[in-house]
Design a protein around this motif. Structure first.
Motif, PDB file in Angstrom:
ATOM      1  N   ARG A 142       1.444   7.249  -8.766  1.00  0.00           N
ATOM      2  CA  ARG A 142       1.782   8.642  -9.064  1.00  0.00           C
ATOM      3  C   ARG A 142       0.750   9.270  -9.998  1.00  0.00           C
ATOM      4  O   ARG A 142       0.302  10.397  -9.788  1.00  0.00           O
ATOM      5  CB  ARG A 142       3.181   8.699  -9.694  1.00  0.00           C
ATOM      6  N   ILE A 143       0.363   8.531 -11.021  1.00  0.00           N
ATOM      7  CA  ILE A 143      -0.601   9.058 -11.989  1.00  0.00           C
ATOM      8  C   ILE A 143      -1.939   9.379 -11.324  1.00  0.00           C
ATOM      9  O   ILE A 143      -2.548  10.424 -11.565  1.00  0.00           O
ATOM     10  CB  ILE A 143      -0.812   8.059 -13.144  1.00  0.00           C
ATOM     11  N   PHE A 144      -2.393   8.469 -10.444  1.00  0.00           N
ATOM     12  CA  PHE A 144      -3.730   8.626  -9.870  1.00  0.00           C
ATOM     13  C   PHE A 144      -3.712   9.213  -8.449  1.00  0.00           C
ATOM     14  O   PHE A 144      -4.735   9.214  -7.766  1.00  0.00           O
ATOM     15  CB  PHE A 144      -4.460   7.288  -9.888  1.00  0.00           C
ATOM     16  N   LEU A 145      -2.524   9.705  -8.022  1.00  0.00           N
ATOM     17  CA  LEU A 145      -2.401  10.425  -6.749  1.00  0.00           C
ATOM     18  C   LEU A 145      -2.807   9.570  -5.548  1.00  0.00           C
ATOM     19  O   LEU A 145      -3.429  10.059  -4.601  1.00  0.00           O
ATOM     20  CB  LEU A 145      -3.230  11.713  -6.787  1.00  0.00           C
ATOM     21  N   VAL A 146      -2.471   8.293  -5.594  1.00  0.00           N
ATOM     22  CA  VAL A 146      -2.728   7.408  -4.451  1.00  0.00           C
ATOM     23  C   VAL A 146      -1.656   7.664  -3.397  1.00  0.00           C
ATOM     24  O   VAL A 146      -0.465   7.660  -3.692  1.00  0.00           O
ATOM     25  CB  VAL A 146      -2.704   5.926  -4.884  1.00  0.00           C
ATOM     26  N   GLU A 147      -2.068   7.893  -2.170  1.00  0.00           N
ATOM     27  CA  GLU A 147      -1.133   8.193  -1.086  1.00  0.00           C
ATOM     28  C   GLU A 147      -0.700   6.893  -0.387  1.00  0.00           C
ATOM     29  O   GLU A 147      -1.547   6.139   0.093  1.00  0.00           O
ATOM     30  CB  GLU A 147      -1.778   9.141  -0.079  1.00  0.00           C
ATOM     31  N   HIS A 148       0.607   6.672  -0.345  1.00  0.00           N
ATOM     32  CA  HIS A 148       1.139   5.500   0.340  1.00  0.00           C
ATOM     33  C   HIS A 148       1.344   5.841   1.808  1.00  0.00           C
ATOM     34  O   HIS A 148       2.160   6.696   2.158  1.00  0.00           O
ATOM     35  CB  HIS A 148       2.466   5.076  -0.298  1.00  0.00           C
ATOM     36  N   LEU A 149       0.606   5.173   2.676  1.00  0.00           N
ATOM     37  CA  LEU A 149       0.730   5.362   4.119  1.00  0.00           C
ATOM     38  C   LEU A 149       1.489   4.164   4.666  1.00  0.00           C
ATOM     39  O   LEU A 149       0.922   3.088   4.874  1.00  0.00           O
ATOM     40  CB  LEU A 149      -0.656   5.472   4.759  1.00  0.00           C
ATOM     41  N   GLN A 150       2.790   4.330   4.862  1.00  0.00           N
ATOM     42  CA  GLN A 150       3.623   3.203   5.271  1.00  0.00           C
ATOM     43  C   GLN A 150       3.419   2.933   6.753  1.00  0.00           C
ATOM     44  O   GLN A 150       3.785   3.741   7.611  1.00  0.00           O
ATOM     45  CB  GLN A 150       5.104   3.486   4.984  1.00  0.00           C
ATOM     46  N   GLY A 151       2.856   1.802   7.052  1.00  0.00           N
ATOM     47  CA  GLY A 151       2.581   1.435   8.424  1.00  0.00           C
ATOM     48  C   GLY A 151       1.492   0.379   8.471  1.00  0.00           C
ATOM     49  O   GLY A 151       1.231  -0.311   7.478  1.00  0.00           O
ATOM     50  N   ILE A 152       0.842   0.256   9.616  1.00  0.00           N
ATOM     51  CA  ILE A 152      -0.224  -0.729   9.778  1.00  0.00           C
ATOM     52  C   ILE A 152      -1.483  -0.032  10.260  1.00  0.00           C
ATOM     53  O   ILE A 152      -1.433   1.022  10.905  1.00  0.00           O
ATOM     54  CB  ILE A 152       0.158  -1.850  10.766  1.00  0.00           C
ATOM     55  N   GLY A 153      -2.619  -0.599   9.925  1.00  0.00           N
ATOM     56  CA  GLY A 153      -3.891  -0.022  10.327  1.00  0.00           C
ATOM     57  C   GLY A 153      -4.744  -1.038  11.061  1.00  0.00           C
ATOM     58  O   GLY A 153      -4.707  -2.233  10.753  1.00  0.00           O
ATOM     59  N   LYS A 154      -5.510  -0.547  12.037  1.00  0.00           N
ATOM     60  CA  LYS A 154      -6.412  -1.416  12.792  1.00  0.00           C
ATOM     61  C   LYS A 154      -7.744  -0.695  12.963  1.00  0.00           C
ATOM     62  O   LYS A 154      -7.799   0.473  13.361  1.00  0.00           O
ATOM     63  CB  LYS A 154      -5.811  -1.745  14.159  1.00  0.00           C
TER      64      LYS A 154
END
Length: 645
Positions: free
Chosen positions: A161-173
């Motif tokens: 929250r402090i550093f504005l990191v975006e959580h992308l819930q899922g998987i990446g390839k």
């Protein structure tokens, strides 16, 4: 760790405007993948259409705020990220926060709804805490586990929250060197292409599974699924005498498991440890009633006929016919990198390599040698969470930094710890490694009970220091006992900085702490260096006192050391026999104000004669103990008597 031949990208240019310009030039030069009916098609970067690098820099001084914000939006909009991170473990989260804290847009891809940022081993630490707090029921254990998880989630959420990191819930390839296919966990959301300037692979590791263990049987777990245990086993069998196996064996025994047996195909427990720590491990397990079966492998693992999911009954048959019946089997036979199904094969032609054990091959900065792609943590051979976090920071400093990283010296020895009961920790080389390398070394071991803190707590433990036998340079520190994982940091600093035992003696530690172990070890090491070859420090120190007293006599009377030694030998040799007996030595030292026990006297005799059997100190021995060679022609008792002694 394997290293690729490729070099990491150049560091970010210094200066705010030049940094922004460089960032946007990179964005302008990247092709963009956009979703179409065929999932992908290439087109010119939309960022290049909206704004050019020089244009944004020029707008920094513009009076029109609207135009400035349009430029900023062009950098931070849509599906482009300065950094994408695959995996939200300790290394992945650290990389994300490091980059985000530098003002970059970061997406953290992970299928979990809640991010803990905790390592796989956090589960064992929670169980350990429950055991040390006296938990006797699984409900009490669960409470500690849940508190740990919730605390970790809150801490990670706060950082993101402090550093504005975006959580992308899922998987990446990976699709190519600048794009990832992202599939959200929520199937109602579409799969899409995400573009990145830099990518960190931090997917961690997974437990190795070897036959003949059948992991589909109720009651059979590995170092990942062990978190699914929902009871305190009565009879536990652990396959593997490594760090994970020993941790769980001691923890479950402490929680009340009636029988624990550890089986390993090798002949050593945790072979990378110094022999002193290995021996301490074995002694601890023996004292806890844990059976250790070495150089033995499983031949069969089966469920007994009356085994059920709620009440497992497992039979393990070992080589040689040994049978172990249990209600819980934990296989802890090492771990391998989670690198399959990530699309890494698409970059193999560009040089990205996955080596033995599924670990991505990287250089000292976690760089894979391909575009802006890095790998850190367990999937890159980091092994321990803190090592993975250090890799994460280095990789982000290399990619987004100002160039200072290349000018810094890396720590040559990292502090490492194992959360057995009690703890173990180490930094630097082991005694065995130092000797095999042909180094001239000395070692000293100091027990906890020699410190004031140890006298207060009555805790068992020790610190072992490995040092260079001449210079006193600290080469390794190995600790066993509670708080070792905290105390080892100073030892690691000493090894990395090239400190000597003399440097340690100049350092002031807080009073009544176990840091006193370092001072005591340095003091003893200093004496051993001063008296190289001494069989007993007590004896060497006693002879040192005699030498100091004789040196004073030399100064006061204006005589040579040899003349004073002639007189001193006659004083010690009460019956003029030409040699000094233990009784005569004790009486003479008493006259000099030194009250020593018979045991100490005998050690002084052995130190002088060099033999455990010879109880007579000859004149030659007496001279040599003070580093004075006998005169030629003065070699025996008769000659000494002729000199008037």
């Amino acid at each position: 760790m394997a290293h690729s031949k490729a070099t990491a990208p150049d560091d970010e240019p210094v200066g705010r405007n030049s940094t922004i310009a460089a960032r946007i030039r990179r964005i302008d030069s990247l092709p963009t993948l956009v979703a179409t009916d065929g999932l992908f098609s290439r087109q010119v970067s939309p960022f290049a259409k909206e704004v050019q690098a020089e244009e944004v820099v020029a707008r920094m001084g513009s009076k029109t705020g609207l135009e400035l914000m349009r430029g900023v939006a062009a950098v931070n909009r849509g599906d482009f990220f300065d950094l994408l991170v695959l995996g939200a473990g300790p290394a992945g989260l650290r990389a994300a926060v490091e980059a985000a804290s530098r003002g970059h847009r970061v997406g953290l891809i992970d299928p979990k709804a809640s991010i803990t940022g905790a390592p796989t081993g956090a589960h064992s630490k929670a169980l350990r805490e429950a055991a040390l707090c006296g938990a006797t029921t699984w409900a009490e254990v669960e409470q500690v586990k849940n508190n740990t998880i919730q605390g970790a989630i809150r801490a990670s959420a706060r950082q993101m929250r402090i550093f504005l990191v975006e959580h992308l819930q899922g998987i990446g390839k990976l699709h190519d060197e600048t794009h990832i296919v992202f599939t959200p966990t929520d199937r109602a959301k579409p799969t899409k292409a995400l573009e990145f300037n830099a990518l960190v692979i931090a997917t961690g590791s997974q437990a190795n599974r070897f036959p003949p263990v059948n992991f589909d049987l109720p009651g059979v777990y590995d170092s990942d699924t062990v978190s699914m245990i929902d009871r305190i086993p009565e009879r536990l069998v652990v396959q593997g005498a490594g760090i994970i196996g020993l941790e769980y064996a001691l923890i479950f025994k402490k929680l009340g498991c009636k029988s624990v047996v550890v089986v390993d195909i090798f002949d050593q427990v945790v072979p990378m440890l110094d022999s002193s720590l290995q021996e301490a491990c074995k002694q601890t397990m023996a004292s806890e009633g844990i059976e250790l079966v070495m150089k033995t492998k499983f031949t069969q693992v089966e469920a007994l006929p009356d085994s059920t999911a709620l009440a497992p009954k497992i039979r393990v048959t070992c080589e040689g016919g040994k049978i172990l019946d249990c209600d819980c089997l934990l296989s802890a036979c090492g771990r391998s990198g989670v690198t399959k199904n990530l699309g890494l094969e698409s970059l193999a032609i560009m040089g990205l390599q996955v080596g033995r054990g599924g670990f991505v091959q990287v250089d000292e900065n976690g760089y894979t040698g391909v575009a802006g792609i890095y790998a850190v943590g367990d999937c890159a051979g980091g092994n321990l969470a803190t090592i993975g976090q250090e890799q994460a920071v280095r990789s982000m400093r290399k990619h987004f930094g100002s160039g200072m990283l290349s000018k810094e010296t890396r720590m040559s020895a990292k502090p490492l710890g194992v959360w057995t009961i009690p703890e173990m920790a180490w930094a630097g080389v082991t005694e065995e490694k130092a000797r095999s390398d042909g180094l001239d070394i000395g070692t000293v071991t100091v027990k906890f009970n020699r410190t004031v803190r140890g006298c207060v707590t009555h805790q068992e433990g020790f610190l072992k220091m490995v040092y260079h036998g001449v210079s006193g340079k600290v080469l390794g520190v190995h600790m066993f006992g509670e708080q070792s994982c905290d105390l080892i940091n100073y030892g690691a600093e000493a090894v990395c900085d090239g400190d000597t035992v003399y440097d340690i003696l100049q350092f002031v530690f807080p009073a009544v702490t176990y840091h006193e172990l370092y001072t005591l070890a340095a003091q003893e090491a200093k004496l051993k260096i001063m008296h190289r070859g001494a069989k007993s420090l007590t004896a060497a120190t006693a002879w040192e006192r005699v030498e100091v007293a004789l040196a004073k006599s030399c100064q006061e009377e204006g005589k040579t050391i040899r003349e004073v030694l002639h007189v001193a030998f006659r004083y010690f040799d009460l019956d003029s026999s030409g040699y000094i007996t233990p009784e005569q030595l004790k009486a003479a030292l008493k006259g000099l104000g030194m009250q020593l026990s018979d045991e100490h006297i005998m050690k002084m005799v052995v130190e002088a004669t060099g033999s455990d059997e010879d109880e007579h100190i000859e004149y030659e021995d007496f001279l040599r103990i003070f580093n004075v060679e006998p005169e030629r022609g003065i070699v025996g008792k008769a000659e000494i008597q002729q000199q008037g002694l």
